[in-house]
Write an enzyme that holds these catalytic residues in place. Structure first.
Site, PDB file in Angstrom:
ATOM      1  N   ARG A 222       0.852  -1.155   0.091  1.00 23.49           N
ATOM      2  CA  ARG A 222      -0.091   0.264  -0.086  1.00 23.49           C
ATOM      3  C   ARG A 222       0.699   1.064  -0.080  1.00 23.49           C
ATOM      4  O   ARG A 222       1.771   1.089   0.654  1.00 23.49           O
ATOM      5  CB  ARG A 222      -0.952   0.275   1.279  1.00 23.49           C
ATOM      6  CG  ARG A 222      -2.184  -1.108   1.108  1.00 23.49           C
ATOM      7  CD  ARG A 222      -3.198  -0.347   0.294  1.00 23.49           C
ATOM      8  NE  ARG A 222      -4.339  -1.146   0.000  1.00 23.49           N
ATOM      9  CZ  ARG A 222      -4.533  -2.075  -1.159  1.00 23.49           C
ATOM     10  NH1 ARG A 222      -3.532  -2.305  -1.782  1.00 23.49           N
ATOM     11  NH2 ARG A 222      -5.554  -2.581  -1.387  1.00 23.49           N
TER      12      ARG A 222
ATOM     13  N   GLU B 160      -2.932   8.344  -5.908  1.00 21.49           N
ATOM     14  CA  GLU B 160      -2.930   7.559  -7.130  1.00 21.49           C
ATOM     15  C   GLU B 160      -4.179   8.227  -8.201  1.00 21.49           C
ATOM     16  O   GLU B 160      -5.134   8.490  -7.604  1.00 21.49           O
ATOM     17  CB  GLU B 160      -3.245   6.209  -7.063  1.00 21.49           C
ATOM     18  CG  GLU B 160      -2.022   5.376  -6.306  1.00 21.49           C
ATOM     19  CD  GLU B 160      -2.225   3.855  -6.117  1.00 21.49           C
ATOM     20  OE1 GLU B 160      -3.124   3.236  -6.444  1.00 21.49           O
ATOM     21  OE2 GLU B 160      -1.412   3.525  -5.384  1.00 21.49           O
TER      22      GLU B 160
ATOM     23  N   HIS C 250       0.050   0.666 -10.275  1.00 21.61           N
ATOM     24  CA  HIS C 250      -0.917  -0.254  -9.475  1.00 21.61           C
ATOM     25  C   HIS C 250      -1.192  -1.229 -10.193  1.00 21.61           C
ATOM     26  O   HIS C 250      -2.490  -1.507 -10.300  1.00 21.61           O
ATOM     27  CB  HIS C 250      -1.969   0.727  -8.772  1.00 21.61           C
ATOM     28  CG  HIS C 250      -2.304  -0.073  -7.499  1.00 21.61           C
ATOM     29  ND1 HIS C 250      -2.930   0.577  -6.273  1.00 21.61           N
ATOM     30  CD2 HIS C 250      -2.556  -1.242  -7.121  1.00 21.61           C
ATOM     31  CE1 HIS C 250      -3.320  -0.029  -5.428  1.00 21.61           C
ATOM     32  NE2 HIS C 250      -3.014  -1.217  -5.742  1.00 21.61           N
TER      33      HIS C 250
END
Length: 342
Positions: free
Chosen positions: A251, A280, A299
């Site tokens: 994370r 993000e 990601h």
């Protein structure tokens, strides 16, 4: 109260109603969900309409992977017995109302384990063999011979000893690396890590203080909890070798990005491969974009072909168990923020 065993269907004559929370993209093969034997109506909602859809619903599938919409809509969840997250991390769901309730939470543990492990191995090989440098030189039409580093014999520290961390450990071990883990419970003789140290900087002479200086690669693969938030900041980075690389597939908030940028600029560590970030998409003005020793990945470390179908398959297995009154598999310990057994 938080329950370790999920509530089962109440036995009411009506079949349970399911709400699917999505962000505009529906689950693939939704007819497998809509027509499930024993299931009642299925409503599809976005963050804006979730509050209207929740009353009376007993099951919620959170398909919008990182949404926090349930927090605002929680007062409307008057019958909710079970929430399933189409992700491994559930930090976006661990708000007090849900944690304190009797509503069970499950996640999609297992779907992403091997794909993420393959990505981590790819990052290691890219750093060791300078593949990102080779690509840059190719674009410049520059022929530059150089020696590269071995992979076998290097040492990796994997922070996070759940399913993803274990898959990473097995993958790196198969490549000839030595691996140790950092988790909640220190131990020796672990089948995948050998030694597991406590994932804390607060243990004098042990834990991460002892393990970080040994590592050529530090891999962050832990869920986001109060204990892991900003775990890798200036102090941890200062304990790493100048030749070490950081890989984050867990994370974003586990790493203090400002401290990481300073460590990279000063040469305190040699590089970083980052698949997750505090914000993000990564803002265009982030210095991480242009740092030559950094690999920025959007990601996607666990997103291989067919991954969404696998998420649906796992949910349907859990749904069939729920409808049959059987225990669910991937029950999250809501106090800890991840499934029991990690």
């Amino acid at each position: 109260m938080t329950t370790g065993t999920p509530p089962q269907p109440s036995g009411a004559p009506s079949a349970p109603r399911l709400v699917v929370l999505h962000g505009g993209e529906l689950p693939p093969g939704r007819e497998r969900i809509d027509g499930r034997p024993g299931l009642g109506a299925v409503d599809y909602a976005t963050a804006d309409t979730l509050g209207d859809a929740l009353p009376g619903a007993r099951v919620l599938l959170v398909w919008d992977l990182f949404t926090e919409a349930l927090t605002a809509a929680w007062p409307k969840a008057d019958a909710l017995e079970w929430v399933h997250a189409a992700t491994t991390g559930v930090d976006n769901l661990m708000f007090p109302g849900l944690v304190e309730s009797g509503t069970a939470v499950t996640n999609s543990r297992g779907v992403f384990d091997r794909p993420i492990a393959e990505t981590v191995l790819g990052f290691v090989i890219s750093f060791a063999k300078g593949l990102h440098i080779t690509r840059d030189l190719q674009r410049e039409r520059t022929w530059k011979w150089r020696e590269t580093e071995p992979v076998a014999g290097r040492h990796a520290l994997v922070i996070g000893t759940g399913g993803i961390g274990r898959a990473i450990a097995r993958m790196l071990s198969a490549a000839g690396m030595t691996v140790e883990g950092a988790g909640r419970t220190p131990r020796t003789g672990d089948p995948d890590f050998g030694t597991v140290v406590e994932a804390s900087l607060a243990v004098p002479g042990a834990g991460l203080r002892e393990a970080l200086p040994r590592a050529d690669y530090v891999v962050a693969a832990a869920p986001l909890t109060p204990a892991t938030r900003e775990l890798i900041g200036a102090e941890a980075l200062g304990l790493m070798r100048p030749t070490a690389r950081l890989i984050n597939v867990g994370r974003g908030p586990t790493v203090v990005e400002e401290d990481l940028v300073r460590a990279l600029r000063s040469g305190d560590i040699a590089g970083a491969a980052l698949d997750v970030f505090a914000a993000e998409p990564l803002p265009p003005d982030s210095p991480l974009w242009s740092m030559p020793q950094v690999i920025v990945s959007p990601h996607m470390s666990g997103d291989v072909e067919g991954w969404k179908d696998e998420l649906v398959r796992l949910f349907l297995d859990e749904l069939d168990r729920y409808l049959a009154g059987e225990p669910l598999r991937n029950v999250v310990d809501k106090r800890r923020g991840y499934p029991a057994g990690h």
